[in-house]
Design a protein around this motif. Structure first.
Motif: not given
Length: 163
Positions: A135-163
């Motif tokens: 829910d805020f900008e932070l430094e992390c070693p992996v991609p960062l998404f807005d906690l409420n951006d469900t569409k982008a998170i779902a896109d990432f999960i499906l891409t990561d799984l190859g679906l």
């Protein structure tokens, strides 16, 4: 079966993210099941009901069925808690199983993180965490998404799984 987890500390937004991801994935035509790990004793049965009375009387398993749903309750009766893999084997086949909790297991995960919790990032110590939803900008070693951006998170999960 495709499995993806949502992990994080208490009050990090895991359950809300899980709920939104289920809605999003189902709206895309995927069949989805969920697994939720509880760190405490829980009861889904109601005292006084017949199925509760069967279980309390000593039944190892109680299957409750109606025209709308069925549920199978299994009592461990001192046996060790089944592993995530053993539990996943109990599920009917679906396109995606979303798992809330089981942060120490090796399946791919996204970490829910809220600034107010003040906990360390799990992704810093766990390579199975593929992204963070915060829910805020932070430094992390992996991609960062807005906690409420469900569409982008779902896109990432499906891409990561190859679906």
């Amino acid at each position: 079966m495709n499995v993806y987890g949502v992990v994080g500390y208490k009050n990090a937004g895991k359950t809300g993210l899980m709920e939104r991801l289920v809605v999003e994935m189902v709206s895309r035509g995927l069949s989805v099941s969920t697994v939720k790990h509880a760190h405490h004793t829980f009861d889904v049965d109601q005292p006084g009901k017949d199925s509760y009375r069967h279980r309390v009387a000593g039944a190892s398993q109680t299957l409750l069925s109606s025209g709308n749903r069925w549920a199978l309750l299994s009592e461990l009766r001192g046996a060790p808690e089944p592993s995530l893999q053993e539990l996943l084997a109990q599920l009917a086949p679906v396109d995606l199983v979303l798992v809330e909790g089981y942060k120490r297991d090796g399946h791919p995960k996204i970490e829910a993180y809220r600034e107010e919790t003040g906990h360390p990032l799990i992704c810093s110590e766990d390579e199975s965490v593929r992204a963070v939803a915060a829910d805020f900008e932070l430094e992390c070693p992996v991609p960062l998404f807005d906690l409420n951006d469900t569409k982008a998170i779902a896109d990432f999960i499906l891409t990561d799984l190859g679906l």
